[in-house]
Design an enzyme around this catalytic site. Structure first.
Site, PDB file in Angstrom:
ATOM      1  N   ARG A 175     -42.984 -32.984  -0.546  1.00  0.00           N
ATOM      2  CA  ARG A 175     -41.514 -32.995  -0.615  1.00  0.00           C
ATOM      3  C   ARG A 175     -40.900 -33.404   0.727  1.00  0.00           C
ATOM      4  O   ARG A 175     -39.862 -32.882   1.139  1.00  0.00           O
ATOM      5  CB  ARG A 175     -40.977 -31.620  -1.041  1.00  0.00           C
ATOM      6  CG  ARG A 175     -41.473 -31.122  -2.390  1.00  0.00           C
ATOM      7  CD  ARG A 175     -41.000 -32.025  -3.537  1.00  0.00           C
ATOM      8  NE  ARG A 175     -41.438 -31.467  -4.811  1.00  0.00           N
ATOM      9  CZ  ARG A 175     -42.602 -31.741  -5.393  1.00  0.00           C
ATOM     10  NH1 ARG A 175     -43.446 -32.568  -4.807  1.00  0.00           N
ATOM     11  NH2 ARG A 175     -42.930 -31.207  -6.552  1.00  0.00           N
ATOM     12  N   SER A 213     -35.773 -28.066  -9.800  1.00  0.00           N
ATOM     13  CA  SER A 213     -36.433 -27.048  -8.977  1.00  0.00           C
ATOM     14  C   SER A 213     -35.666 -26.882  -7.670  1.00  0.00           C
ATOM     15  O   SER A 213     -35.595 -27.824  -6.874  1.00  0.00           O
ATOM     16  CB  SER A 213     -37.879 -27.454  -8.691  1.00  0.00           C
ATOM     17  OG  SER A 213     -38.608 -27.541  -9.887  1.00  0.00           O
ATOM     18  N   GLU A 252     -35.393 -26.923  -1.975  1.00  0.00           N
ATOM     19  CA  GLU A 252     -35.732 -28.348  -2.086  1.00  0.00           C
ATOM     20  C   GLU A 252     -34.517 -29.223  -1.821  1.00  0.00           C
ATOM     21  O   GLU A 252     -34.589 -30.198  -1.093  1.00  0.00           O
ATOM     22  CB  GLU A 252     -36.306 -28.659  -3.473  1.00  0.00           C
ATOM     23  CG  GLU A 252     -37.789 -28.469  -3.572  1.00  0.00           C
ATOM     24  CD  GLU A 252     -38.388 -29.166  -4.786  1.00  0.00           C
ATOM     25  OE1 GLU A 252     -37.867 -30.228  -5.175  1.00  0.00           O
ATOM     26  OE2 GLU A 252     -39.363 -28.653  -5.340  1.00  0.00           O
TER      27      GLU A 252
END
Length: 342
Positions: free
Chosen positions: A166, A239, A335
């Site tokens: 990520r 998410s 995130e």
């Protein structure tokens, strides 16, 4: 103005999937990437803050944005066949899910596990989007971007992108690069990735014993739609929390104390832990405070049940982070990018 339009005091409510009613001092919608230098040199833009926006599926506004939001609305897909591999250059403004479906329709393999992820192609390398055991970095050959520091078009190969979980160079130097296109290398055939999060079981339920990439994509669609709330129905950014990565000693201790914890040892003596499990075990799944809460379908998903403000959503996310840390000693990270008014 050719290639882009400018709107003052623009609402961003329809431009972020958490449906936060924030506003931008100036909104620039760019249809021609070659016009970026001209836009960025515009006096009202040059002397203020700039935020590049795709579909707004990976950010949370906690206040209005006192600057220029640049929305990439460029389009175009160009294919060069190189034997069994297609090299595909895609404009940043193309929708990611539309592109994935197009590749499958053309008979290319690789992106099937990444279907149904919201956002644009230009945003994909920034976050190094991933799902069901696959990361987009595996298939990116290079990224084209406008370098706002050197004021030139830059082409960054995979190594220069510094991809990690990520993560990418684009997050390390925020604001420097504005992604204008992404070049992918996709094969016709490859070994399918089936050993993650119920894909084999879903294929069995579908009666598929010799799956092709489009079968895997269909299985992922079934899994995602069952587990994740639809942003078109309830505001969310997918998410919201990263799976934390911890030292092996911490991972082993937590696994010993909580055998049911989903955890995956990696090659670098660290462990990746399931943030969803940690959040649910801390009692937050399905919880809400006003219109801010955690989905009752998936513990990773922060949701806006109606009219939650950005600060309310962020406060609830902080409560989850603090609750998990208090119970397990593990610090979760968001995130999405959190955009504050300051």
């Amino acid at each position: 103005m050719g290639g882009y339009t400018l709107i003052e005091n623009a609402s961003l409510a329809a431009r972020n999937t958490l449906r936060v009613d924030a506003r931008a001092k100036l909104l620039a919608e760019v249809r021609d990437a070659t016009k970026l230098p001209e836009l960025l040199d515009f006096p009202a833009v040059r002397h203020g803050k700039v935020l590049v926006l795709g579909e707004g599926s990976n950010l949370l506004f906690t206040g209005d944005f006192d600057g220029t939001v640049v929305a990439m609305a460029t389009r175009g897909v160009h294919v060069e066949q190189d034997g069994d591999v297609a090299r595909i250059a895609v404009a940043a403004g193309e929708r990611w899910d539309d592109f994935v479906r197009w590749t499958l329709g053309q008979g290319y393999a690789g992106l099937e596990n990444l279907i149904l992820i919201p956002g644009t192609v230009g945003a994909a390398p920034i976050q190094n989007i991933g799902a069901y055991g696959t990361e987009v970095a595996e298939f990116i050959e290079s990224v084209e971007a406008w370098d706002t520091v050197e004021r030139r078009v830059a082409t960054l190969d995979r190594n220069a992108c510094a991809f990690a979980y990520r993560d990418s160079v684009f997050k390390h130097v925020p604001g420097r690069y504005i992604v204008t296109a992404v070049r992918f290398a996709l094969p016709r055939t490859r070994e399918l990735r089936l050993d993650y999060a119920g894909i084999r079981e879903e294929l069995a339920r579908m009666g598929i014993d010799k799956p092709a990439p489009f079968h895997v994509a269909e299985a992922v669609i079934h899994l995602r739609t069952r587990k994740l709330p639809d942003p078109a129905v309830i505001g969310n950014a997918g998410s919201f929390f990263k799976n934390p990565i911890v030292d092996a000693t911490i991972g082993e201790t937590l696994k010993r104390e909580h055998p049911e914890l989903a955890a995956w040892p990696s090659n670098d003596s660290r462990w990746k832990l399931s943030a969803a499990w940690l959040i649910e075990a801390s009692g937050f799944k399905g919880e809400r405070e006003g219109d801010a809460g955690i989905s009752n379908r998936h513990a990773l998903v922060l949701v806006n049940h109606g009219h939650a403000t950005g600060p309310q959503l962020w406060a609830f996310a902080q409560r989850v982070i603090e609750g998990v840390h208090a119970k397990f000693g593990v610090k979760l990270e968001p995130e999405p990018v959190v955009i504050s008014a300051a």
